[in-house]
Scaffold this active site. Structure first.
Site, PDB file in Angstrom:
ATOM      1  N   GLY A   1      83.773 -56.088  27.308  1.00  0.00           N
ATOM      2  CA  GLY A   1      84.656 -56.381  26.080  1.00  0.00           C
ATOM      3  C   GLY A   1      83.559 -57.223  25.416  1.00  0.00           C
TER       4      GLY A   1
ATOM      5  N   GLY B   1      83.178 -59.128  21.467  1.00  0.00           N
ATOM      6  CA  GLY B   1      83.966 -59.086  19.588  1.00  0.00           C
ATOM      7  C   GLY B   1      82.752 -59.888  19.081  1.00  0.00           C
ATOM      8  N   ALA B   2      83.178 -60.369  17.720  1.00  0.00           N
ATOM      9  CA  ALA B   2      82.221 -61.540  17.361  1.00  0.00           C
ATOM     10  C   ALA B   2      81.438 -62.567  17.840  1.00  0.00           C
ATOM     11  CB  ALA B   2      83.006 -61.692  15.867  1.00  0.00           C
ATOM     12  N   SER B   3      81.771 -62.898  18.734  1.00  0.00           N
ATOM     13  CA  SER B   3      82.026 -64.485  19.206  1.00  0.00           C
ATOM     14  C   SER B   3      81.005 -64.203  20.764  1.00  0.00           C
ATOM     15  CB  SER B   3      82.344 -65.962  18.781  1.00  0.00           C
ATOM     16  OG  SER B   3      83.749 -65.104  19.463  1.00  0.00           O
ATOM     17  N   GLY B   4      81.088 -63.571  21.197  1.00  0.00           N
ATOM     18  CA  GLY B   4      80.753 -62.928  22.946  1.00  0.00           C
ATOM     19  C   GLY B   4      80.642 -61.713  23.264  1.00  0.00           C
ATOM     20  N   LYS B   5      80.360 -62.097  24.498  1.00  0.00           N
ATOM     21  CA  LYS B   5      80.929 -60.695  25.626  1.00  0.00           C
ATOM     22  C   LYS B   5      81.291 -61.472  26.663  1.00  0.00           C
ATOM     23  CE  LYS B   5      76.634 -58.261  24.441  1.00  0.00           C
ATOM     24  NZ  LYS B   5      75.500 -57.079  24.416  1.00  0.00           N
ATOM     25  N   VAL B   6      82.597 -60.189  27.747  1.00  0.00           N
ATOM     26  CA  VAL B   6      83.208 -60.563  28.630  1.00  0.00           C
ATOM     27  C   VAL B   6      82.586 -59.597  29.921  1.00  0.00           C
ATOM     28  CG1 VAL B   6      85.185 -61.148  29.810  1.00  0.00           C
ATOM     29  CG2 VAL B   6      85.145 -61.007  27.940  1.00  0.00           C
TER      30      VAL B   6
ATOM     31  N   LYS C   1      83.830 -64.913  30.311  1.00  0.00           N
ATOM     32  CA  LYS C   1      83.171 -64.779  28.993  1.00  0.00           C
ATOM     33  C   LYS C   1      81.823 -65.998  28.259  1.00  0.00           C
ATOM     34  CE  LYS C   1      87.156 -65.449  26.777  1.00  0.00           C
ATOM     35  NZ  LYS C   1      88.199 -66.546  25.378  1.00  0.00           N
TER      36      LYS C   1
ATOM     37  N   ASP D   1      98.568 -69.660  19.809  1.00  0.00           N
ATOM     38  CA  ASP D   1      98.602 -68.260  19.721  1.00  0.00           C
ATOM     39  C   ASP D   1      98.536 -66.936  20.453  1.00  0.00           C
ATOM     40  OD1 ASP D   1      97.051 -66.527  18.266  1.00  0.00           O
ATOM     41  OD2 ASP D   1      94.806 -66.706  19.260  1.00  0.00           O
TER      42      ASP D   1
END
Length: 1000
Positions: A691, A693-698, A712, A823
């Site tokens: 996975g 996203g705009a702030s990193g990877k998993v 993460k 959240d």
């Protein structure tokens, strides 16, 4: 001799040499623990008698003897692994490390504590399996391992305990079956295995061999099948609890052989058939029995009601017939709960006459006749709950003197006449509900004495006259519903004194005059409905100052003048000013087609709404629409092109950072690890990405031992805002430095089976890694809203809802201080291989300040679109109620299969879509078509809970602890009843006190 030598050289050598050997062992124990509160402050080696006997928590057999027999570190707030060195104290009989942070596993070294009689390690963080060698302790009588994270099987060797009298393994993660060998512990008096995820299995018949057993607690142990007749041999049994399982078949006649039993708990199973008609007289000690939430049929045995019962719970079954009169002779009866059955006829006329009755709940039955006047004869009655029956007659006059009453619910009956004057002013009453009856007369001025009243619901009756000024004295009143009556006259000026009022609903009456101008003093007012009266004058300008108002209906009155421009300051979900005599322009915020029905029937009103002003502004409006659309398309195109350019630039930059220097990493672990940071760092390559996203990877990292973890990886300096998402398979949310710190701080100290486990974190100046347990089924949101959504049948969805609610309830109620997630959403609920749910992503979680009654104020909104509670958007107050709203949206996702926001809803979100669809099309249009219709009743009950959680009024949302209980009460093998009318849902009323699903 050694003592004289010590004295001779006391000026030449340190005192520590004078401390005996047992003291040195305890010094080793001290060194192995973190001690933030200084519990060990007096554990030093400068002792006068050469022994540790005067140290805190230490007991010796004789003063000065030096033989330690007890080590008690209860509530010491110490942390560390279990100190095996204790077993070197040869005379040690008692160990208690209760309620600390003892971690790691229990080793076979414990078996060397040969003199041990009591071992209490409850409420810690122990992991791993139960050592089979524990059974080798020859003197052990009491073993308490409650509230840890122990897993695996209960060893068969436990059947070899020689003197064990009590064993408690409550609230762990034990997942094997209950071994039959436990039936060999002939000395056992207490067996408590409650709240463990055992594999489905029957109650071992061998348990009946424990003839010394006094307490048998197997609550929530995943038990199936019938209750074995062998339990009848437990003739010393005092307390039997088999609740919250999946037991089937009848309540066996053999249970009536338990001649010494005082309490029987069989609630929330799938028991069927009739209760034993005879044999109850062989149980003279029976005082409390709960067989609620099953599928029992038939009538209630006379013999059962002839016992001197204190508490009788039969609610939510299919029992019928007239309730036995003989229950009135139970001189100890204080609690009778019969709701949700099909009982008929009158209540026993002398009920409460001979007993200190405290609570009576007979709601949702077919009872008729008058309310017994004897219910409060002994002045102890606190709760009287009788809604949804056919009671008639009047409220007994002597109820005016029932000053103990706190909650009264008489709604939905056929009760008539005037309410006794004193009844209006009961001093302790907090809830008074008389809705949907045939009451007449006025509200008595005595209501001024009801100083604790918080909810007054008298809607749908024939009350008349004016509202008394004394109603303004009720400074704790939160809700006042008086709609559909015959009230007249002006609204009392004193009504503006109700500072706690959140709901005022007086529609469909004959009120006249004006709305008090100082209505702005009702700062907490969330709903104002004065529709269909004869109110006149101008709409007060100060209504625009009611900052939390989101429901305003003043339709069908005689209001005149202009609409106050200040109404634009409100965040209204519902606005209706139709059918008045208003004039002038509509405030710009509401001059939209979606609000056209809010202003119809006001000939003097005009605004840029198509169809409201005979079309004279249609061309102008359409021009605006096309202009806005053009701007939107142009802006969107620029954004897409820019985002694409940024992505390729960002990817190139990030790829240049992929290599890591393993020598500069700092590791912080929160559990015992079976891997090193080097094993993690060596696996962070593109082939393992699951996975991003705009702030990193998993990454999914498979360790050398075959286990998997999820890593993460967060880049320092991410510009991601607090409410942006990272769709990465580990939940989504913020990953700024503050988010990293919040996640580490929160998950590092949390231990709960339904909260994702953070193994450790690794960091350098430029990169941070969070290492979690791997969840093979990803997030609920990804699975539910993908082509794989069909894998989630209803029992699995129900289990996910229960698991997630338990995790949130732990945060809200069991953490000290409490934690608000902020959240909650389906993408932040992760699923393991068995679809067990874990709450994840604590990047914006906040500790709740106990000194802030309404929660902490945030500078920005955290959360995700479609999940944010309506009041949160403009108050920025953080409390548990905002989490509960978000969880309610998750429940609606599980029921409908739909996303929280979707173009098909138009300008609505999922919550509003559900309400609208229920109202217009009924239940079937809301349910996910992938779900089997055989679960319709259960799904309907869960839908009700979702609607409660998403109430626009925070005060109406149940606590998360209550949500857990409601969801647990709805078992897939225990279909429950729901109210429906013409295919429409009838909402159920729940609260945090005692109403279990009563329809309102």
């Amino acid at each position: 001799m050694s003592r004289y030598l010590c004295f001779a050289f006391m000026f030449l050598i340190p005192f520590s040499i004078c401390l005996n050997q047992e003291g040195h062992f305890l010094q080793q124990l001290k060194l192995g623990f973190d001690d933030p509160d200084g519990f060990f402050s007096d554990w030093d080696d400068t002792v006068a008698d050469y022994t540790p006997c005067h140290w805190t928590g230490i007991t010796c057999s004789e003063p000065g003897s030096g033989f330690v027999i007890a080590v008690d570190l209860s509530n010491a707030n110490v942390a560390g692994p279990f100190p095996a060195v204790l077993c070197r104290l040869t005379g040690l009989k008692f160990i208690s490390l209760y309620n600390n942070s003892i971690n790691g596993t229990l080793s076979d070294d414990l078996s060397s504590c040969r003199s041990l009689v009591r071992l209490n390690l409850a409420q810690n963080f122990l992991t791993g399996t139960l050592p089979a060698s524990l059974a080798e302790l020859p003197e052990l009588r009491y073993l308490d391992l409650t509230g840890n994270n122990l897993s695996g099987d209960i060893p068969a060797s436990f059947g070899m305990f020689q003197k064990l009298e009590a064993i408690s393994l409550v609230d762990n993660l034990i997942d094997g079956k209950i071994p039959a060998e436990l039936g060999n512990i002939s000395t056992l008096k207490q067996l408590n295995l409650s709240y463990n995820p055992f594999s489905p299995g029957q109650i071992p018949p061998e348990i009946g061999n424990l003839t010394n057993l006094e307490v048998l607690w197997l609550t929530d142990c995943n038990l199936i099948g019938p209750i074995p007749d062998s339990l009848a041999r437990l003739n010393k049994l005092v307390d039997l609890d088999l609740a919250i399982n999946k037991l089937t078949g009848p309540v066996p006649n053999a249970l009536t052989e338990l001649s010494n039993v005082v309490q029987i708990e069989l609630y929330n199973n799938s028991l069927t058939g009739e209760l034993p008609l005879t044999g109850w007289l062989k149980m003279p000690a029976l005082r409390l029995i709960d067989v609620s939430m099953n599928m029992l049929t038939g009538t209630v045995p006379e013999e059962l009601c002839s016992l001197q019962l204190e508490s009788l719970h039969l609610y939510e079954n299919e029992l019928e017939g007239k309730f036995p009169e003989i229950i009135s002779n139970s001189s100890n009866l204080y609690e009778l709960r019969l709701f949700g059955n099909r009982f008929s006829g009158s209540l026993p006329k002398d009920l409460g006459k001979n007993s200190p009755l405290v609570l009576l709940d007979v709601s949702n039955n077919l009872f008729s006749g008058e309310i017994p006047a004897s219910l409060c004869r002994n002045g102890a009655l606190e709760e009287l709950l009788m809604i949804h029956n056919s009671f008639s007659g009047e409220i007994p006059l002597n109820f005016s003197k029932c000053h103990s009453l706190k909650r009264v619910r008489l709604g939905y009956n056929k009760i008539s006449g005037k309410v006794p004057l004193g009844f209006w002013g009961l001093p302790q009453i907090s809830l008074l509900e008389l809705v949907e009856n045939s009451f007449t007369g006025a509200i008595g001025k005595t209501i001024a004495d009801a100083g604790n009243l918080s909810t007054l619901n008298i809607a749908n009756n024939n009350f008349s006259g004016e509202l008394p000024d004394e109603i303004g004295f009720l400074d704790r009143l939160i809700e006042f519903s008086g709609s559909n009556n015959l009230f007249s006259g002006s609204l009392p000026a004193s009504i503006v004194n109700l500072k706690q009022l959140t709901k005022l609903d007086l529609h469909n009456n004959g009120f006249s005059g004006v709305i008090p101008t100082s209505i702005n003093s009702l700062r907490k007012l969330n709903e104002l409905n004065l529709a269909n009266n004869k109110l006149s004058g101008n709409i007060p300008v100060k209504i625009g100052e009611l900052s939390v108002l989101n429901y305003l209906d003043l339709s069908k009155n005689q209001f005149s003048g202009k609409i106050p421009v200040g109404l634009q300051n409100l965040r209204l979900n519902q606005l209706n000013l139709s059918s008045n005599s208003l004039i002038g322009d509509i405030p710009p915020v509401y001059a939209k087609k979606m609000y056209i029905n809010s202003f119809l029937g006001n000939p003097g009103l005009c605004g840029d709404i198509e169809g409201l002003c005979d079309g004279k502004n249609v061309t102008k409006s359409m021009g605006y629409v096309w202009l806005l659309r053009s701007i939107f398309v142009l802006t969107g195109s620029i954004f897409i092109i820019g985002a694409g350019w940024f992505y390729f630039q960002y990817r190139n930059i990030k790829n240049s950072k992929e290599s890591v220097d393993k020598s500069k990493w700092t590791l912080m672990s929160f559990h015992k690890l079976s891997f090193s940071e080097y094993e993690i760092l060596g696996a962070l390559d593109e082939d393992n990405v699951i996975g991003s996203g705009a702030s990193g990877k998993v990454y999914k990292v498979v360790l050398s031992n075959g286990d998997a973890v999820a890593v993460k990886k967060l880049w320092d300096g991410s510009k991601m805002g607090e409410n942006e998402d990272l769709e990465d398979g580990l939940g989504s949310g913020p990953v700024l430095d503050s988010g990293f710190e919040a996640e580490v701080e929160t998950l590092g100290r949390i231990r709960h089976k339904n909260i994702v486990r953070l193994w450790c974190c690794c960091s350098t100046k430029t990169c941070k890694l969070l290492v979690y347990e791997y969840m093979p089924n990803g997030s609920l949101g990804d699975l539910l809203h993908s082509t794989k959504g069909g894998l989630l049948d209803w029992p699995i969805r129900h289990k996910i809802a229960v698991d997630a609610s338990e995790g949130l309830a732990y945060l809200h109620h069991d953490c000290v201080p409490a934690i608000v997630h902020r959240d909650v959403k389906s993408n932040n609920i992760l699923l393991d291989g068995d679809f067990g749910a874990r709450v994840a992503d604590f990047g914006v979680a906040k500790v709740v300040d106990a000194n802030e009654k309404d929660g902490n104020s945030m500078s920005v909104i955290a959360g995700s679109c479609g999940y944010i509670a309506p009041e949160y958007a403009y108050t920025l107050r953080v409390n548990e109620k905002s989490d509960i709203y978000s969880f309610g949206v998750v429940i609606l996702e599980l029921v409908t299969g739909k996303q929280p926001i979707d173009p098909e809803y138009g300008e609505k979100d999922l919550v509003k879509w559900v309400y609208t669809t229920l109202d217009q099309k009924g239940l079937d249009a809301v349910f996910d078509p992938k779900l089997d219709s055989c679960f319709k009743e259960e799904i309907c009950k869960v839908l009700n809970i979702g609607l409660l959680c998403t109430s626009p009024l925070p005060i109406n949302r149940p606590s998360m602890r209550r949500v857990v209980k409601m969801l647990q009460e709805i078992g897939s093998l225990n279909p429950t009843k729901f109210a429906s009318k013409d295919g429409k849902l009838t909402p159920y009323y729940y609260d945090d006190a005692s109403d279990h699903g009563n329809a309102a």
